[in-house]
Design an enzyme around this catalytic site. Structure first.
Site, PDB file in Angstrom:
ATOM      1  CE  LYS A 155      -1.640   2.851   2.976  1.00  0.00           C
ATOM      2  NZ  LYS A 155      -1.538   3.673   1.941  1.00  0.00           N
ATOM      3  CD  GLU A 229      13.807   1.022   8.522  1.00  0.00           C
ATOM      4  OE1 GLU A 229      14.274   1.533   8.929  1.00  0.00           O
ATOM      5  OE2 GLU A 229      14.669   0.067   8.222  1.00  0.00           O
ATOM      6  CB  CYS A 263      13.192   8.958   7.543  1.00  0.00           C
ATOM      7  SG  CYS A 263      14.747   8.300   6.329  1.00  0.00           S
ATOM      8  CD  GLU A 364      10.293  12.772  10.822  1.00  0.00           C
ATOM      9  OE1 GLU A 364       8.918  12.413  11.269  1.00  0.00           O
ATOM     10  OE2 GLU A 364      11.367  12.046  10.007  1.00  0.00           O
TER      11      GLU A 364
END
Ligand code: NAD
Length: 463
Positions: A155, A229, A263, A364
């Protein structure tokens, strides 16, 4: 339900992709289950051959795959091309590395008994990936899954699904058997349904920490294998004697590539006081030279952000830094000008006098905003670098290689680059400490995440 894929460049509708219904999800997972016995029983060399054929086709379609990604999520076209080329290399890499998997026969010297340790594929894998690397992050899952004999229902992110859909077609035309790799489209509900599906054995997820926690809890509730992750908040340390000519290009790249949407990008910089003024002014000067533009045009260094939420988050991190005494040296706002009005463009932003309590140093941003703090020692830098819930990657630059290695050993992160940033090689594991993840991708360690270990205690007849 049809989903409109909106261009981050100008808000226009790029294409329409239907969301998978619950029936579609059931059918996909069931056919992945049905395909598993045959695919996993096929000689590994035959599986590798299919993968190499698909890799060659991906290579041939680099430009069109790049255009699909760039138009849907705003990645500058040259970076999108290198992602597509990298995907071809990764498929080849996993096909080869997977042929080196071996079990074990412990040397116990038993009489008439031989214990064997064999490896078996985990089964059906749900691969859920984010928008920022629409096919590379899928390939980190697909490659090891296919070569070990698993089947996959993927997905992709709802903002940029088309390149993944094309990848499935490419595998199909490379004679991958039906049901071995399918793509279902849609947003959170589709991902959640896959994680809950009784026909799925393992969930391989890349995305944010909050969603990763939900996915892990749901997968655990039905005893599925999980790899995660998740996000990063990566520090770069510029220590005494660092060669600024060598530091600046990779630092700018790894702060602003993909408009800061990756990331292991650099979010915060700790610079030794001996270099601080020179570093900061040269860094800002280099940032001022980045060319912002429409992502599909070849000269663009910085494109739009994928969707407006990321612009708003970036702006909120800037506002928070200002309130806490940070100084915006460049950028700080949406980009203005006729090319940028209708899209999600944020100026590359550098904030100095950053303090550890600022959002830009703790959360983040996933956008083009970076904080700089002056420090007085390597020790102080390491402590500040480790003061984070994240632990994905870190960067150290110093005039003393020994000091760089000492710092790398002390930084709580899954990957540390010292005195240069080239790439993250497929032979090296990638993944996070702390909230940044669970398990590793790439390398032979990444393949292990798709394998069960079985111990067979074999009694032998007496001779
Ligand atoms: P996200 O977590 O919002 O979405 C990721 C994927 O999960 C999407 O496909 C989304 O549709 C799906 N999803 C959302 N809710 C779900 C649910 N409840 N159940 C199942 N699936 C669900 O992340 P994003 O904003 O698209 O991507 C950015 C994040 O990804 C950042 O945090 C970034 O650091 C992280 N990331 C990590 C790595 C890594 O290797 N560690 C690499 C790239 C991106």
């Amino acid at each position: 339900v049809d989903r409109k894929i909106v261009s981050p460049n100008d808000g226009s509708i790029v294409r329409v992709v239907p969301d998978a219904s619950s029936t579609d999800i059931k059918e996909a997972t069931r056919s992945a289950r049905a395909a598993f016995p045959t695919w996993s029983a096929m000689p590994a060399n035959d599986r590798a051959a299919v993968m190499h054929t698909a890799a060659a086709q991906v290579r041939a379609e680099t430009d069109s795959l790049a255009m699909l990604m760039s138009s849907e999520m705003g990645k500058p076209i040259k970076q999108a091309r290198s992602e597509a080329a990298n995907v071809a290399d990764l498929i080849d890499f996993f096909a080869e590395e997977g042929l080196r998997i071996a079990g074990e026969i412990p040397k116990l010297d038993l009489k008439n008994e031989l214990p064997l340790v064999v490896k078996e594929p985990v089964g059906v894998v749900a691969a859920i990936s984010p928008f920022n690397y629409p096919i590379a992050l899928l390939t980190w899952k697909l490659g090891p899954a296919l070569i070990t004999g698993c089947t996959v229902v993927a997905k992709p992110d709802e903002h940029a699904p088309s390149a993944a859909m094309r990848l499935a077609e490419i595998f199909s035309s490379a004679h991958l058997p039906d049901g071995v790799f399918q793509v279902v489209t849609g947003a959170a509900e589709v991902g959640a349904a896959l994680v809950e599906s009784p026909d799925v054995d393992k969930v391989a997820f890349t995305g944010s920490v909050p969603v990763g926690r939900i996915v892990a809890a749901s997968a655990m509730a039905s005893n599925k294998r999980v790899t995660l992750e998740l996000g990063g908040q990566c520090p770069a340390i510029i220590g005494r004697g660092a060669d600024l000519d060598a530091v600046l290009p990779p630092l700018v790249t790894h702060t602003f590539n993909n408009s800061g949407q990756y990331c292991y990008r650099i979010n915060r910089i700790y610079v030794d006081q001996s270099l601080s003024d020179e570093f900061t002014s040269r860094f800002v000067e280099a940032v001022s030279r980045l060319r912002m533009g429409v992502s599909t045009e070849s000269g663009t260094d910085i494109g739009p952000l994928c969707h407006e939420d990321i612009v708003l988050r970036s702006l909120s991190h800037v506002a928070d830094a200002r309130e806490r005494g940070g100084r915006v040296l460049i950028g700080g706002d949406r980009a203005t000008g006729e090319h940028f009005e209708a899209g999600w463009f944020m100026q590359p932003t550098v904030i100095d006098r950053a303090t550890q309590d600022m959002l830009v140093m703790q959360e983040e941003t996933f956008g083009p905003v970076v904080g700089i703090t002056e420090v007085s020692s390597m020790q102080e830098s390491i402590e500040l670098a480790n003061d984070s819930i994240y632990g994905l990657a870190a960067y150290v630059f110093t005039g003393d290689t020994g000091e760089g290695l000492q710092a790398a050993l002390r930084l709580a992160a899954g990957s540390v680059w010292v005195n240069g940033v080239k790439k993250s090689y497929p032979q090296c594991p990638f993944g996070g400490y702390k909230a940044s993840g669970l398990g590793r991708e790439k390398s032979h360690y990444g393949l292990d995440e798709y394998l069960e270990l079985k111990s067979i205690y074999l009694q032998l007849p007496k001779l």
